[in-house]
Motif scaffolding. Structure first.
Motif, PDB file in Angstrom:
ATOM      1  N   VAL A 291      -4.523 -10.298 -11.560  1.00  0.00           N
ATOM      2  CA  VAL A 291      -3.619 -11.161 -10.802  1.00  0.00           C
ATOM      3  C   VAL A 291      -4.241 -12.553 -10.709  1.00  0.00           C
ATOM      4  O   VAL A 291      -5.400 -12.704 -10.338  1.00  0.00           O
ATOM      5  CB  VAL A 291      -3.343 -10.577  -9.401  1.00  0.00           C
ATOM      6  N   VAL A 292      -3.447 -13.558 -11.048  1.00  0.00           N
ATOM      7  CA  VAL A 292      -3.958 -14.934 -11.060  1.00  0.00           C
ATOM      8  C   VAL A 292      -3.414 -15.782  -9.917  1.00  0.00           C
ATOM      9  O   VAL A 292      -3.965 -16.844  -9.624  1.00  0.00           O
ATOM     10  CB  VAL A 292      -3.673 -15.621 -12.419  1.00  0.00           C
TER      11      VAL A 292
ATOM     12  N   SER B 179      14.002  -2.603  -0.129  1.00  0.00           N
ATOM     13  CA  SER B 179      12.606  -2.941   0.113  1.00  0.00           C
ATOM     14  C   SER B 179      11.739  -2.167  -0.878  1.00  0.00           C
ATOM     15  O   SER B 179      12.125  -1.090  -1.345  1.00  0.00           O
ATOM     16  CB  SER B 179      12.208  -2.606   1.548  1.00  0.00           C
ATOM     17  N   GLN B 180      10.606  -2.718  -1.228  1.00  0.00           N
ATOM     18  CA  GLN B 180       9.672  -2.091  -2.158  1.00  0.00           C
ATOM     19  C   GLN B 180       8.335  -1.934  -1.449  1.00  0.00           C
ATOM     20  O   GLN B 180       7.778  -2.914  -0.956  1.00  0.00           O
ATOM     21  CB  GLN B 180       9.491  -2.950  -3.422  1.00  0.00           C
ATOM     22  N   LEU B 181       7.821  -0.707  -1.414  1.00  0.00           N
ATOM     23  CA  LEU B 181       6.559  -0.442  -0.725  1.00  0.00           C
ATOM     24  C   LEU B 181       5.354  -0.689  -1.625  1.00  0.00           C
ATOM     25  O   LEU B 181       4.228  -0.798  -1.136  1.00  0.00           O
ATOM     26  CB  LEU B 181       6.529   0.999  -0.214  1.00  0.00           C
ATOM     27  N   LEU B 182       5.609  -0.801  -2.930  1.00  0.00           N
ATOM     28  CA  LEU B 182       4.562  -1.090  -3.910  1.00  0.00           C
ATOM     29  C   LEU B 182       5.009  -2.256  -4.774  1.00  0.00           C
ATOM     30  O   LEU B 182       6.211  -2.487  -4.940  1.00  0.00           O
ATOM     31  CB  LEU B 182       4.324   0.136  -4.823  1.00  0.00           C
ATOM     32  N   PRO B 183       4.074  -3.009  -5.324  1.00  0.00           N
ATOM     33  CA  PRO B 183       4.440  -4.102  -6.224  1.00  0.00           C
ATOM     34  C   PRO B 183       5.344  -3.597  -7.355  1.00  0.00           C
ATOM     35  O   PRO B 183       5.071  -2.551  -7.957  1.00  0.00           O
ATOM     36  CB  PRO B 183       3.102  -4.590  -6.759  1.00  0.00           C
ATOM     37  N   LYS B 184       6.424  -4.320  -7.625  1.00  0.00           N
ATOM     38  CA  LYS B 184       7.361  -3.977  -8.693  1.00  0.00           C
ATOM     39  C   LYS B 184       7.605  -5.207  -9.550  1.00  0.00           C
ATOM     40  O   LYS B 184       7.829  -6.300  -9.027  1.00  0.00           O
ATOM     41  CB  LYS B 184       8.679  -3.471  -8.085  1.00  0.00           C
ATOM     42  N   LYS B 185       7.541  -5.021 -10.862  1.00  0.00           N
ATOM     43  CA  LYS B 185       7.723  -6.144 -11.783  1.00  0.00           C
ATOM     44  C   LYS B 185       9.152  -6.671 -11.690  1.00  0.00           C
ATOM     45  O   LYS B 185      10.107  -5.895 -11.650  1.00  0.00           O
ATOM     46  CB  LYS B 185       7.416  -5.699 -13.213  1.00  0.00           C
TER      47      LYS B 185
ATOM     48  N   HIS C 140       0.809  -1.221   0.000  1.00  0.00           N
ATOM     49  CA  HIS C 140       0.000   0.000   0.000  1.00  0.00           C
ATOM     50  C   HIS C 140       0.845   1.275   0.000  1.00  0.00           C
ATOM     51  O   HIS C 140       0.392   2.325   0.466  1.00  0.00           O
ATOM     52  CB  HIS C 140      -0.963   0.000   1.192  1.00  0.00           C
ATOM     53  N   GLY C 141       2.066   1.194  -0.503  1.00  0.00           N
ATOM     54  CA  GLY C 141       2.905   2.380  -0.601  1.00  0.00           C
ATOM     55  C   GLY C 141       3.386   2.866   0.750  1.00  0.00           C
ATOM     56  O   GLY C 141       3.788   2.067   1.596  1.00  0.00           O
ATOM     57  N   GLU C 142       3.334   4.188   0.933  1.00  0.00           N
ATOM     58  CA  GLU C 142       3.872   4.805   2.148  1.00  0.00           C
ATOM     59  C   GLU C 142       3.094   4.419   3.408  1.00  0.00           C
ATOM     60  O   GLU C 142       3.572   4.634   4.521  1.00  0.00           O
ATOM     61  CB  GLU C 142       3.883   6.329   2.010  1.00  0.00           C
ATOM     62  N   ASP C 143       1.898   3.875   3.253  1.00  0.00           N
ATOM     63  CA  ASP C 143       1.095   3.464   4.404  1.00  0.00           C
ATOM     64  C   ASP C 143       1.591   2.118   4.914  1.00  0.00           C
ATOM     65  O   ASP C 143       1.279   1.077   4.353  1.00  0.00           O
ATOM     66  CB  ASP C 143      -0.392   3.372   4.024  1.00  0.00           C
TER      67      ASP C 143
ATOM     68  N   VAL D 104      -5.129  -3.739  -3.055  1.00  0.00           N
ATOM     69  CA  VAL D 104      -3.844  -3.208  -3.509  1.00  0.00           C
ATOM     70  C   VAL D 104      -4.099  -2.452  -4.810  1.00  0.00           C
ATOM     71  O   VAL D 104      -4.253  -3.057  -5.872  1.00  0.00           O
ATOM     72  CB  VAL D 104      -2.806  -4.331  -3.715  1.00  0.00           C
ATOM     73  N   GLU D 105      -4.162  -1.120  -4.700  1.00  0.00           N
ATOM     74  CA  GLU D 105      -4.538  -0.289  -5.850  1.00  0.00           C
ATOM     75  C   GLU D 105      -3.502  -0.315  -6.970  1.00  0.00           C
ATOM     76  O   GLU D 105      -3.819  -0.005  -8.118  1.00  0.00           O
ATOM     77  CB  GLU D 105      -4.787   1.153  -5.391  1.00  0.00           C
ATOM     78  N   ALA D 106      -2.268  -0.696  -6.652  1.00  0.00           N
ATOM     79  CA  ALA D 106      -1.206  -0.733  -7.663  1.00  0.00           C
ATOM     80  C   ALA D 106      -1.514  -1.723  -8.784  1.00  0.00           C
ATOM     81  O   ALA D 106      -0.946  -1.623  -9.869  1.00  0.00           O
ATOM     82  CB  ALA D 106       0.130  -1.085  -7.007  1.00  0.00           C
ATOM     83  N   PHE D 107      -2.420  -2.665  -8.542  1.00  0.00           N
ATOM     84  CA  PHE D 107      -2.757  -3.653  -9.567  1.00  0.00           C
ATOM     85  C   PHE D 107      -3.988  -3.266 -10.393  1.00  0.00           C
ATOM     86  O   PHE D 107      -4.518  -4.085 -11.140  1.00  0.00           O
ATOM     87  CB  PHE D 107      -2.959  -5.038  -8.942  1.00  0.00           C
TER      88      PHE D 107
END
Length: 109
Positions: free
Chosen positions: A61-62, A98-104, A40-43, A53-56
């Motif tokens: 997602v399967v 670390s990644q706060l949001l999904p990253k490919k 959820h990013g900075e949260d 998860v709004e990033a998707f």
């Protein structure tokens, strides 16, 4: 609640957080927010209820998998995404950030 009108297709439990995918390809996470493992990013707050998860948005997602402090997702186009604690290179991005949001994960792109 957030999931009331959603049909859950799959779930995964980590050490302190959980993930669910819905039939329409959305991802919901809840539990411990430390290290960004909820996506959820900075949260980084703990989520007591499933939160989308709004990033998707726009992705289907399967599959999802929850690790100790990180998470993985597979999208319908075959891309692998990771987020959370990047220690030991577990996110697959060639570093230990670390990644706060999904990253490919570009190694599979």
């Amino acid at each position: 609640g957030a999931l009331a009108s959603q049909r859950v297709a799959a779930v995964s439990a980590g050490y302190g957080h959980s993930l669910a995918t819905t039939a329409d390809g959305a991802v919901f996470t809840w539990g411990k927010g430390e290290h960004g493992c909820l996506g959820h990013g900075e949260d980084l707050s703990n989520q007591l209820l499933p939160k989308k998860v709004e990033a998707f948005a726009g992705q289907r997602v399967v599959a999802v998998s929850a690790g100790g402090d990180h998470s993985l997702a597979l999208t319908a186009d075959g891309a692998v995404w990771s987020w959370g604690d990047g220690g030991h290179g577990r996110l697959g991005h060639g570093d230990e950030q670390s990644q706060l949001l999904p990253k490919k994960v570009e190694a599979f792109a």
